[in-house]
Design a protein around this motif. Structure first.
Motif, mmCIF file in Angstrom:
data_model
loop_
_atom_site.group_PDB
_atom_site.id
_atom_site.type_symbol
_atom_site.label_atom_id
_atom_site.label_comp_id
_atom_site.label_asym_id
_atom_site.label_seq_id
_atom_site.Cartn_x
_atom_site.Cartn_y
_atom_site.Cartn_z
ATOM 1 N N TYR A 1 48.396 37.686 50.901
ATOM 2 C CA TYR A 1 47.335 37.977 51.848
ATOM 3 C C TYR A 1 47.672 37.415 53.218
ATOM 4 O O TYR A 1 48.244 36.322 53.337
ATOM 5 C CB TYR A 1 46.008 37.335 51.434
ATOM 6 C CG TYR A 1 45.379 37.842 50.167
ATOM 7 C CD1 TYR A 1 45.713 39.070 49.609
ATOM 8 C CD2 TYR A 1 44.428 37.083 49.514
ATOM 9 C CE1 TYR A 1 45.110 39.524 48.444
ATOM 10 C CE2 TYR A 1 43.815 37.534 48.348
ATOM 11 C CZ TYR A 1 44.166 38.746 47.818
ATOM 12 O OH TYR A 1 43.568 39.187 46.674
ATOM 13 N N GLU B 1 43.804 37.069 57.895
ATOM 14 C CA GLU B 1 42.700 37.989 58.132
ATOM 15 C C GLU B 1 42.156 38.541 56.809
ATOM 16 O O GLU B 1 40.936 38.610 56.613
ATOM 17 C CB GLU B 1 43.139 39.155 59.027
ATOM 18 C CG GLU B 1 43.472 38.753 60.449
ATOM 19 C CD GLU B 1 44.935 38.324 60.631
ATOM 20 O OE1 GLU B 1 45.712 38.265 59.639
ATOM 21 O OE2 GLU B 1 45.302 38.013 61.766
ATOM 22 N N GLN B 2 43.058 38.930 55.913
ATOM 23 C CA GLN B 2 42.633 39.473 54.622
ATOM 24 C C GLN B 2 41.898 38.420 53.795
ATOM 25 O O GLN B 2 40.854 38.703 53.201
ATOM 26 C CB GLN B 2 43.843 39.996 53.843
ATOM 27 C CG GLN B 2 44.458 41.241 54.435
ATOM 28 C CD GLN B 2 45.792 41.572 53.804
ATOM 29 O OE1 GLN B 2 46.593 40.686 53.491
ATOM 30 N NE2 GLN B 2 46.052 42.864 53.618
ATOM 31 N N GLU C 1 38.487 37.740 55.265
ATOM 32 C CA GLU C 1 37.560 38.830 54.967
ATOM 33 C C GLU C 1 37.089 38.759 53.516
ATOM 34 O O GLU C 1 35.898 38.897 53.234
ATOM 35 C CB GLU C 1 38.242 40.177 55.224
ATOM 36 C CG GLU C 1 37.310 41.355 55.040
ATOM 37 C CD GLU C 1 37.992 42.676 55.360
ATOM 38 O OE1 GLU C 1 37.782 43.631 54.608
ATOM 39 O OE2 GLU C 1 38.734 42.731 56.361
ATOM 40 N N LYS C 2 38.016 38.513 52.587
ATOM 41 C CA LYS C 2 37.658 38.407 51.174
ATOM 42 C C LYS C 2 36.737 37.210 50.924
ATOM 43 O O LYS C 2 35.941 37.219 49.995
ATOM 44 C CB LYS C 2 38.914 38.298 50.308
ATOM 45 C CG LYS C 2 39.705 39.587 50.231
ATOM 46 C CD LYS C 2 40.969 39.394 49.410
ATOM 47 C CE LYS C 2 41.804 40.646 49.361
ATOM 48 N NZ LYS C 2 41.192 41.756 48.641
#
Length: 111
Positions: free
Chosen positions: A24, A27-28, A31-32
């Motif tokens: 990841y 940012e990912q 977001e998660k």
């Protein structure tokens, strides 16, 4: 004993390592976790502390126990993650993995 600053850095480092293991981006992962990218970034560097609610969010997003993030120790959730992954293997693949794990443990010096 870790002081507050060292503890924040240690937790942030564990988060970063796990995030990278999963492939990841920050940012990912942010977001998660339902956190802002900026906040997530400062957590990884140890500049900000996580509240209990956010630790749980990050733990769930990175599929790792809160014990690991906070203390560096594993619990049933961590072992269940591995079990779920290997449950898809057939007998030959499972035995091959067993050999790899044995050799890895020997290389680490545990046997």
């Amino acid at each position: 004993m870790l002081n507050k600053e060292n503890l924040s850095e240690t937790i942030g480092h564990r988060i970063m390592i796990r995030r990278k293991q999963l492939g990841y981006t920050q940012e990912q992962a942010a977001e998660k976790s339902n956190l802002s990218h900026q906040f997530f970034s400062t957590v990884e560097t140890g500049k900000k502390n996580l509240r209990a609610e956010s630790i749980i969010k990050v733990s769930n997003a990175l599929n790792v126990s809160t014990d690991y993030l906070l203390l560096g120790t594993t619990n049933k959730k961590d072992f269940d993650n591995i079990s779920n992954i290997i449950s898809e293997l057939n007998g030959k693949e499972l035995h091959c993995l067993e050999e790899i794990i044995k050799n890895y443990i020997i290389a680490l010096g545990y046997k």
